[in-house]
Scaffold this motif. Structure first.
Motif, short mmCIF file in Angstrom:
data_model
loop_
_atom_site.label_atom_id
_atom_site.label_comp_id
_atom_site.label_asym_id
_atom_site.label_seq_id
_atom_site.Cartn_x
_atom_site.Cartn_y
_atom_site.Cartn_z
N VAL A 105 -32.91 9.98 26.02
CA VAL A 105 -33.31 11.33 25.57
C VAL A 105 -32.25 12.35 25.99
N ILE A 106 -31.81 12.23 27.25
CA ILE A 106 -30.85 13.21 27.77
C ILE A 106 -29.51 13.11 27.04
N HIS A 107 -29.09 11.87 26.76
CA HIS A 107 -27.85 11.71 25.97
C HIS A 107 -27.98 12.46 24.65
N ARG A 108 -29.15 12.29 24.02
CA ARG A 108 -29.33 12.91 22.70
C ARG A 108 -29.30 14.43 22.81
N LEU A 109 -29.93 14.94 23.85
CA LEU A 109 -29.95 16.41 24.01
C LEU A 109 -28.53 16.95 24.19
N ILE A 110 -27.76 16.24 25.00
CA ILE A 110 -26.37 16.68 25.23
C ILE A 110 -25.61 16.68 23.90
N ALA A 111 -25.81 15.60 23.14
CA ALA A 111 -25.09 15.48 21.87
C ALA A 111 -25.50 16.59 20.91
N GLU A 112 -26.81 16.91 20.91
CA GLU A 112 -27.27 17.99 20.03
C GLU A 112 -26.62 19.31 20.44
N VAL A 113 -26.57 19.56 21.76
CA VAL A 113 -25.97 20.82 22.24
C VAL A 113 -24.49 20.86 21.88
N ILE A 114 -23.80 19.74 22.06
CA ILE A 114 -22.36 19.70 21.73
C ILE A 114 -22.17 20.02 20.25
N ASP A 115 -23.02 19.41 19.40
CA ASP A 115 -22.91 19.69 17.97
C ASP A 115 -23.17 21.17 17.69
N GLU A 116 -24.26 21.68 18.27
CA GLU A 116 -24.66 23.06 17.96
C GLU A 116 -23.64 24.07 18.47
N LEU A 117 -22.97 23.78 19.59
CA LEU A 117 -21.96 24.69 20.12
C LEU A 117 -20.60 24.45 19.44
N GLY A 118 -20.51 23.39 18.62
CA GLY A 118 -19.29 23.13 17.88
C GLY A 118 -18.10 22.80 18.78
N ILE A 119 -18.35 22.06 19.86
CA ILE A 119 -17.26 21.83 20.82
C ILE A 119 -16.87 20.35 20.93
N ARG A 120 -17.39 19.51 20.00
CA ARG A 120 -17.19 18.07 20.17
C ARG A 120 -15.71 17.71 20.31
N GLU A 121 -14.86 18.37 19.49
CA GLU A 121 -13.46 17.95 19.45
C GLU A 121 -12.67 18.42 20.67
N ARG A 122 -13.28 19.28 21.51
CA ARG A 122 -12.53 19.66 22.71
C ARG A 122 -13.32 19.37 23.98
N THR A 123 -14.30 18.48 23.84
CA THR A 123 -15.09 18.12 25.02
C THR A 123 -14.58 16.81 25.63
N ILE A 124 -14.56 16.74 26.95
CA ILE A 124 -14.19 15.51 27.66
C ILE A 124 -15.31 15.21 28.65
N ALA A 125 -15.83 13.98 28.57
CA ALA A 125 -16.96 13.59 29.44
C ALA A 125 -16.44 12.74 30.60
N VAL A 126 -17.11 12.86 31.72
CA VAL A 126 -16.80 11.99 32.86
C VAL A 126 -18.09 11.26 33.22
N ALA A 127 -18.06 9.94 33.06
CA ALA A 127 -19.27 9.13 33.30
C ALA A 127 -19.31 8.71 34.76
N PRO A 128 -20.52 8.43 35.26
CA PRO A 128 -20.70 8.07 36.66
C PRO A 128 -20.66 6.56 36.86
N VAL A 129 -21.01 6.13 38.05
CA VAL A 129 -21.36 4.70 38.23
C VAL A 129 -22.86 4.70 38.46
N GLY A 130 -23.56 3.86 37.74
CA GLY A 130 -25.02 3.81 37.80
C GLY A 130 -25.50 3.39 36.43
N CYS A 131 -26.76 3.60 36.12
CA CYS A 131 -27.26 3.18 34.80
C CYS A 131 -26.42 3.81 33.69
N ALA A 132 -25.93 5.01 33.91
CA ALA A 132 -25.22 5.71 32.84
C ALA A 132 -23.73 5.41 32.87
N VAL A 133 -23.35 4.33 33.55
CA VAL A 133 -21.91 4.01 33.66
C VAL A 133 -21.30 3.79 32.28
#
Lengths: 272, 365, 86
Positions: free
Chosen positions: A47-75
């Motif tokens: 759910v949280i991944h989807r919310l982030i993706a929706e926000v990225i789309d709505e703010l129009g920043i996908r092409e200049r966004t860089i994500a840093v993933a953790p170690v854990g379930c979301a690795v």
């Protein structure tokens, strides 16, 4: 023949025409990849991944966004976003993100971290990223334990909560109290937005999305670091069904981790 | 170009600026801190990134982040700080992003002291972090050489998308010498490489990770890393020799001790002793072939280090008992001087028994 | 009954967590008896699908982005379009 002139039965008989005639209310965000996620059935990470993706789309920043993933379930989070992404060592995402943001100040950098990653091994990194007021967005997923490694106690584990490394229930005399790190971080001038939301009901999920948006705006508008802690379910390690797990979040976690805003920069207040 | 007087740590920093470094992350630790302080002054002047991190552990992960963007970046530290960086170094190696690290070694183990030492040879040369890989390790003996090696380190790191460690010690960092500074240049033409994370604008998104859950894919990565290390071994060996053409005995030493050994060689030569010096500059890749060729022509080897015998093992591996290998080691920050080296040489040559109980540990042939 | 909307279900993406089944205000969703390619019993529109209003609560709670939600421009007196899943 224009869609409008089709009678309902005609629409019904040719589904593809019918679908085209309808208004799409909800579809997959562009910032999500097509990959099937590895998360357990009912897990809030999805759910949280989807919310982030929706926000990225709505703010129009996908092409200049860089994500840093953790170690854990979301690795494997970097497999699920259509943004450039790096995989940090356990707890080090805020430092890695700092290294990225400092040399690419016009990119939008966010970290996605679990409670073990951020509130245990990575505490020093998140504290100092906030102390420096790094222009970063931090999505902090709190599911009260270490999920990926099979359900061990974390600093966020509830008093009395049984985990594989607190088999007799977390004893606060031995293992201390739950860590309210987001409230602590909110005290720092470098933090522009700090809030805690949850995923235990549709209305809460919608509020979580709003908070994620504000945490991104804190960075986009150069106000300071934006962090959102999101209470999340862990059906597998709690030994509960997905619905029971959401009830656990509502009935057990929320009382220990009250939802709300801990800091909202006045420039964001208008939009809160 | 005129020579100017430079302190080692500051010369290294200035050389890095001229080599095109764009970001520095560090943490205070003697005997390296002047490098950080110098960067704190100069980087902002050039509009580049300087950040003192909350720990060396954070510093290496900041460097890792910057490296993922294809931007030339570095950190510097000393022994205990490098220990804190080992996890980050391993991630950097597995992710194949370029990174330059300066390690100004100090007395160890533990908190040790702030005098010079070479006690981290194993840590840096054999395993700069968990997993199968070696960093490229360059060991300068003079401040000028430190500058020259620093100047090529970013190009090396980008060429192989690997880690380059400049391994000095407290002497090198703290002493001052006349140096000729190289001109300013860019790394990789100042452009981010094709693999860099810059934001997926008009292209598919890119991922840099060191996670390979599938055993087959992780082995494939490791085979690829080993193939890269083989290429580095083939192309990047560097070493220096003094009077080896007619040498009957050989001293093998690196860094500061390599420089001191040159004086010992010259002094020994005045007494008619035909001794030469073999000084590895790349500790990894170790100059095996070149040393091996020399062994054919000498009767004995004296290894001199500021540790308990670490490069010694690499020398023994090359010599393979063809000739006696003796060792002179000083630790705790004590620097072996020519007056210490000469008696060990005489012992090697069988001229004089070791009279004064000097710390000579003849190694059985 | 006049359906105001419908959903298209990405059958093989569903992990059968049933969060949508519980949260759907119209109770038009249930788990299929047969399995998808990943061994889960996926969600499907049930016979009351005509009640679907296209409110998208299912999509809000779904952790796996299984739903694409549609609303009809005006109510359609016939049963909702059979979900066109892949």
């Amino acid at each position: 023949m224009a869609i409008a002139e089709l009678t309902p039965p005609q629409i019904a008989s040719r589904p593809e025409v019918a679908l085209a005639a309808m208004q799409v209310v909800y579809k997959r965000p562009e910032a999500l990849t097509e990959a099937y996620t590895h998360y357990c059935p009912g897990c809030s990470h999805g759910v949280i991944h989807r919310l982030i993706a929706e926000v990225i789309d709505e703010l129009g920043i996908r092409e200049r966004t860089i994500a840093v993933a953790p170690v854990g379930c979301a690795v494997l989070a970097y497999e699920y976003f259509t943004v450039d992404a790096a995989e940090a060592a356990h707890g080090r995402a805020p430092a890695m993100a700092t290294g990225i943001k400092r040399v690419l100040p016009d990119r939008i950098v966010f970290t996605y971290q679990g409670d073990g990653d951020l509130a245990s091994i990575g505490t020093n990194e998140i504290v100092h990223a906030c102390a420096r007021g790094e222009l970063l967005t931090v999505i902090f997923v709190n599911n009260s334990l270490y999920g990926m490694t099979g359900g061990q106690m974390a600093p966020t584990t509830l008093p009395g909560q049984v985990t594989t490394s607190s088999p007799y229930g977390r004893d606060i005399r031995q293992q201390g109290w739950p860590l309210h790190i987001t409230e602590m971080l909110a005290m720092m001038p470098g933090v522009a937005y700090a809030a805690r939301r949850s995923t235990h009901a549709p209305a809460e999920i919608r509020k979580a999305k709003k908070a994620i948006e504000l945490a991104f705006r804190a960075q986009i508008e150069g106000l300071g670091l934006g962090i959102v802690e999101i209470l999340s379910s862990c059906p597998t390690n709690w030994g509960l069904s997905p619905m029971e797990a959401l009830a656990f979040v509502r009935d057990k976690m929320v009382p220990v981790y009250p939802l709300g805003d801990f800091k909202v920069h006045q420039a964001l207040a208008a939009r809160a | 170009m005129a020579k100017t007087l430079w302190k080692g740590n500051e010369a290294l920093a200035e050389a890095a600026l001229r080599a095109g470094v764009k970001a520095f992350f560090g943490y205070p630790i003697t005997p390296q801190t002047e490098l950080l302080e110098y960067m704190a002054r100069r980087m902002p002047e050039l509009g580049r990134v300087f950040l003192q991190a909350e720990s060396e552990l954070a510093a290496i992960n900041m460097l890792y982040g910057t490296a993922c963007t294809g931007t030339p970046a570095m950190t510097s530290s000393s022994s205990p700080g490098i220990s804190l960086m080992q996890e980050g170094l391993s991630y950097i190696a597995a992710s194949e992003v370029p990174a330059v690290i300066v390690d100004i070694m100090r007395g160890g183990p533990g908190l040790g002291n702030i005098q010079p030492s070479q006690g981290d040879y194993f840590q840096v040369v054999k395993s700069a972090g968990h997993g199968d890989y070696h960093a490229i390790v360059l060991a300068p003996a003079t401040v000028q050489e430190a500058v020259d090696l620093m100047y090529i380190s970013f190009d090396l790191a980008f060429k192989y998308r690997h880690i380059v460690i400049i391994l000095g010690d407290g002497t090198l960092g703290q002493m001052m010498e006349p140096v000729e500074m190289p001109p300013f240049k860019e790394v990789n033409g100042g452009e981010p490489p094709a693999w860099a994370l810059t934001g997926a604008a008009g292209r598919p998104h890119r991922v840099i990770t060191s996670l390979y859950l599938s055993a087959e894919r992780l082995e494939a990565l490791n085979l690829h890393l080993q193939e890269k290390l083989a290429r580095i071994k083939e192309n990047e060996v560097r070493y220096d020799t003094t009077m080896v053409e007619d040498a009957e005995y050989l001293i093998v030493a690196f860094g500061t001790v390599g420089r001191i050994a040159q004086s010992a060689v010259r002094q020994a030569r005045t007494t008619g002793l035909k001794v030469g010096l073999f000084r590895p500059i790349t500790l990894w890749p170790f100059p095996e072939r070149e040393l091996d060729a020399l062994i054919e022509r000498v009767q004995g080897v004296l290894v001199v280090e500021m540790n308990a015998g670490q490069m010694l093992e690499d020398v023994q591996r090359v010599v393979k008992d063809r000739v006696p290998v003796h060792f002179l080691g000083r630790m705790g920050g004590i620097i072996p001087l020519p007056d210490d080296i000469l008696p060990a040489l005489h012992t090697l040559c069988g001229l004089v028994r070791s009279r004064n109980g000097h710390r000579v540990r003849p190694v059985p042939a | 009954m006049a359906a105001k909307g419908t959903v298209v279900i990405d059958r093989n993406r569903c992990k059968g967590c049933e969060l949508c089944v519980y949260h759907c205000p119209q109770h038009v969703l249930k788990l299929d008896e047969t399995y998808n390619t990943r061994g889960y019993r996926p969600v499907i529109l049930d016979e009351r699908s005509g009640q679907c209003t296209g409110c998208a609560v299912c999509a809000v709670v779904c952790p796996d982005v299984v739903f694409t939600v549609y609303r009809f421009p005006q109510p359609v007196r016939t049963p909702a379009v059979r979900a066109v899943a892949n």
